[in-house]
Design an enzyme around this catalytic site. Structure first.
Site, PDB file in Angstrom:
ATOM      1  N   ASP A   6       0.993  -1.140   0.150  1.00 35.79           N
ATOM      2  CA  ASP A   6       0.045   0.107   0.053  1.00 35.79           C
ATOM      3  C   ASP A   6       0.820   1.123  -0.125  1.00 35.79           C
ATOM      4  O   ASP A   6       1.609   1.371   0.875  1.00 35.79           O
ATOM      5  CB  ASP A   6      -0.842  -0.124   1.325  1.00 35.79           C
ATOM      6  N   SER A  35       0.037  13.142 -14.753  1.00 37.51           N
ATOM      7  CA  SER A  35      -1.083  13.088 -15.607  1.00 37.51           C
ATOM      8  C   SER A  35      -0.905  14.421 -16.491  1.00 37.51           C
ATOM      9  O   SER A  35      -0.499  15.397 -15.882  1.00 37.51           O
ATOM     10  CB  SER A  35      -2.378  12.808 -14.993  1.00 37.51           C
ATOM     11  N   TYR A  46      -8.160  15.119  -8.140  1.00 33.13           N
ATOM     12  CA  TYR A  46      -7.310  14.584  -8.950  1.00 33.13           C
ATOM     13  C   TYR A  46      -6.079  15.301  -9.441  1.00 33.13           C
ATOM     14  O   TYR A  46      -4.978  15.138  -9.496  1.00 33.13           O
ATOM     15  CB  TYR A  46      -8.077  13.676  -9.919  1.00 33.13           C
ATOM     16  N   LYS A  69      -2.146  15.657  -9.182  1.00 34.98           N
ATOM     17  CA  LYS A  69      -1.187  15.438 -10.000  1.00 34.98           C
ATOM     18  C   LYS A  69      -0.161  16.645 -10.286  1.00 34.98           C
ATOM     19  O   LYS A  69       0.799  16.431 -10.687  1.00 34.98           O
ATOM     20  CB  LYS A  69      -1.780  15.018 -11.275  1.00 34.98           C
TER      21      LYS A  69
HETATM   22  P1  NAI Z   1      -5.674   1.426 -12.948  1.00 31.79           P
HETATM   23  O1  NAI Z   1      -6.502   1.723 -11.976  1.00 31.79           O
HETATM   24  O2  NAI Z   1      -5.889   0.519 -14.275  1.00 31.79           O
HETATM   25  O3  NAI Z   1      -4.279   0.841 -12.311  1.00 31.79           O
HETATM   26  C1  NAI Z   1      -4.032   1.157 -10.998  1.00 31.79           C
HETATM   27  C2  NAI Z   1      -3.077   0.247 -10.311  1.00 31.79           C
HETATM   28  O4  NAI Z   1      -2.663   0.703  -9.042  1.00 31.79           O
HETATM   29  C3  NAI Z   1      -4.014  -1.054  -9.912  1.00 31.79           C
HETATM   30  O5  NAI Z   1      -3.536  -2.239 -10.196  1.00 31.79           O
HETATM   31  C4  NAI Z   1      -4.368  -0.686  -8.330  1.00 31.79           C
HETATM   32  O6  NAI Z   1      -4.432  -2.095  -7.732  1.00 31.79           O
HETATM   33  C5  NAI Z   1      -2.876  -0.149  -8.003  1.00 31.79           C
HETATM   34  N1  NAI Z   1      -3.209   0.644  -6.823  1.00 31.79           N
HETATM   35  C6  NAI Z   1      -4.250   1.369  -6.318  1.00 31.79           C
HETATM   36  N2  NAI Z   1      -3.914   1.959  -5.245  1.00 31.79           N
HETATM   37  C7  NAI Z   1      -2.841   1.600  -4.596  1.00 31.79           C
HETATM   38  C8  NAI Z   1      -2.214   1.579  -3.448  1.00 31.79           C
HETATM   39  N3  NAI Z   1      -2.410   2.318  -2.332  1.00 31.79           N
HETATM   40  N4  NAI Z   1      -0.919   1.089  -3.392  1.00 31.79           N
HETATM   41  C9  NAI Z   1      -0.397   0.152  -4.262  1.00 31.79           C
HETATM   42  N5  NAI Z   1      -1.020  -0.141  -5.356  1.00 31.79           N
HETATM   43  C10 NAI Z   1      -2.442   0.557  -5.595  1.00 31.79           C
HETATM   44  O7  NAI Z   1      -5.000   2.860 -13.371  1.00 31.79           O
HETATM   45  P2  NAI Z   1      -4.073   3.269 -14.763  1.00 31.79           P
HETATM   46  O8  NAI Z   1      -4.895   4.033 -15.513  1.00 31.79           O
HETATM   47  O9  NAI Z   1      -3.216   2.331 -14.944  1.00 31.79           O
HETATM   48  O10 NAI Z   1      -3.235   4.349 -13.877  1.00 31.79           O
HETATM   49  C11 NAI Z   1      -1.902   4.383 -13.515  1.00 31.79           C
HETATM   50  C12 NAI Z   1      -1.411   5.684 -13.234  1.00 31.79           C
HETATM   51  O11 NAI Z   1      -1.347   6.617 -14.427  1.00 31.79           O
HETATM   52  C13 NAI Z   1      -2.187   6.556 -12.250  1.00 31.79           C
HETATM   53  O12 NAI Z   1      -1.244   7.305 -11.505  1.00 31.79           O
HETATM   54  C14 NAI Z   1      -3.207   7.301 -12.819  1.00 31.79           C
HETATM   55  O13 NAI Z   1      -3.414   8.490 -12.174  1.00 31.79           O
HETATM   56  C15 NAI Z   1      -2.321   7.684 -14.098  1.00 31.79           C
HETATM   57  N6  NAI Z   1      -3.058   8.084 -15.420  1.00 31.79           N
HETATM   58  C16 NAI Z   1      -3.830   7.408 -15.833  1.00 31.79           C
HETATM   59  C17 NAI Z   1      -4.488   7.836 -17.089  1.00 31.79           C
HETATM   60  C18 NAI Z   1      -5.297   6.908 -18.090  1.00 31.79           C
HETATM   61  O14 NAI Z   1      -5.875   7.382 -18.955  1.00 31.79           O
HETATM   62  N7  NAI Z   1      -5.626   5.929 -17.524  1.00 31.79           N
HETATM   63  C19 NAI Z   1      -4.221   9.256 -17.602  1.00 31.79           C
HETATM   64  C20 NAI Z   1      -3.465   9.995 -16.645  1.00 31.79           C
HETATM   65  C21 NAI Z   1      -2.477   9.345 -15.575  1.00 31.79           C
END
Ligand code: NAI
Length: 258
Positions: A62, A141, A154, A158
């Site tokens: 976490d 982001s 959010y 960021k």
């Molecule tokens: P996602 O929701 O698909 O994956 C996020 C992962 O982080 C999950 O595997 C989850 O279990 C893990 N996670 C969540 N809270 C956690 C914690 N407290 N400790 C450890 N792991 C934790 O999201 P995605 O889209 O892959 O996002 C990844 C990063 O990219 C994030 O920081 C998000 O803000 C950023 N992002 C995503 C965008 C998008 O369009 N999907 C756009 C801009 C930024």
């Protein structure tokens, strides 16, 4: 841009962008520790990396909990060796107007997206500084460069990631350590897709989630198509290889933030 003999760690790497980055680092030759809140999906990513011929370990973490973060760094080094690259990717989102936001909503996003980035960066620096080498990549982001309605908390988190990364980059610049922010644009992970994702929540009347996803890509992105986790992996590999790029916030967004 080869990363053989490098040990990397990616948080939130059980799925989505973190998984894409972990696989790209492994493709470039690094051994990769895969950390996630959900150990089962972390194991799946680690298994894919091992299948590709690199070493890997799955770790439960976490990122908002200091003891858990310290245990993650120790676990990664015990299994794979001295850590040279960390990608602090774990992040969460929720969608509410500023008037509707509860303190709980605000704090959840800040705990993971800001406190988590701070704790992971600080813990990585503890092991990197004595060795005089490190590549820290914090996932921000385009919402860290531009404010978006219904995402004020959010966006604030960021913007904080970018400011923090820029400041820390200056602190450690003379010590062989680079710190950069990578800013994804629109990537079709759980954050965007599904009923609870942005495409589901930002539907127009009568629109399906799929139609909303197609509309958002067409209207928001000059290139007309979403980016992929592999696109983020490409830049992460570059930043992990580059010696003289530091303190930057680089968008991979198909021109969204132009
Ligand atoms: P996602 O929701 O698909 O994956 C996020 C992962 O982080 C999950 O595997 C989850 O279990 C893990 N996670 C969540 N809270 C956690 C914690 N407290 N400790 C450890 N792991 C934790 O999201 P995605 O889209 O892959 O996002 C990844 C990063 O990219 C994030 O920081 C998000 O803000 C950023 N992002 C995503 C965008 C998008 O369009 N999907 C756009 C801009 C930024």
């Amino acid at each position: 841009m080869r990363l053989e003999k490098h040990i990397a760690l990616v948080t939130g790497a059980g799925r989505g962008i973190g998984q894409g980055i972990a696989l790209a680092l492994a493709d470039a030759g690094a051994d990769v520790a895969v950390a996630d809140l959900d150990i089962n999906i972390a194991r799946e990513t680690a298994a894919r990396i091992e299948k590709s011929g690199r070493r890997s370990i799955a770790l439960q973490v976490d990122v908002a909990d200091p003891d858990s973060v310290n245990a993650m760094i120790e676990g990664a080094e015990a299994a794979l060796g001295p850590l040279g690259i960390t990608v602090n990717n774990a992040g969460v989102i929720s969608i509410k107007s500023v008037g509707e936001l509860t303190l709980e909503d605000w704090e959840r996003v800040m705990q993971v997206n800001v406190r988590g980035i701070f704790l992971c960066t600080q813990a990585a620096l503890r092991v990197m500084r004595p060795r005089g080498f490190g590549r820290i990549i914090n996932i921000a982001s385009i919402a860290g460069k531009i404010g978006f309605p219904d995402l004020s908390h959010y966006s604030a988190s960021k913007f904080a990631v970018i400011g923090f990364s820029n400041a820390v980059a200056k602190e450690v610049a003379a010590e062989g350590i680079t710190v950069n922010a990578l800013c994804p644009g629109i990537v079709g992970t759980g954050m965007w897709r599904g009923e609870e994702g942005l495409a589901g929540r930002w539907r127009e009347a009568g629109e399906t989630e799929e139609q909303s996803w197609a509309r958002h890509q067409k209207t928001l992105l000059p290139q007309g198509v979403a980016q992929t986790p592999a696109d983020m992996g490409q830049l992460a590999v570059y930043l992990a290889s580059a010696e003289h790029v530091t303190g930057q916030a680089i968008a991979v967004d198909g021109g969204f933030s132009l």
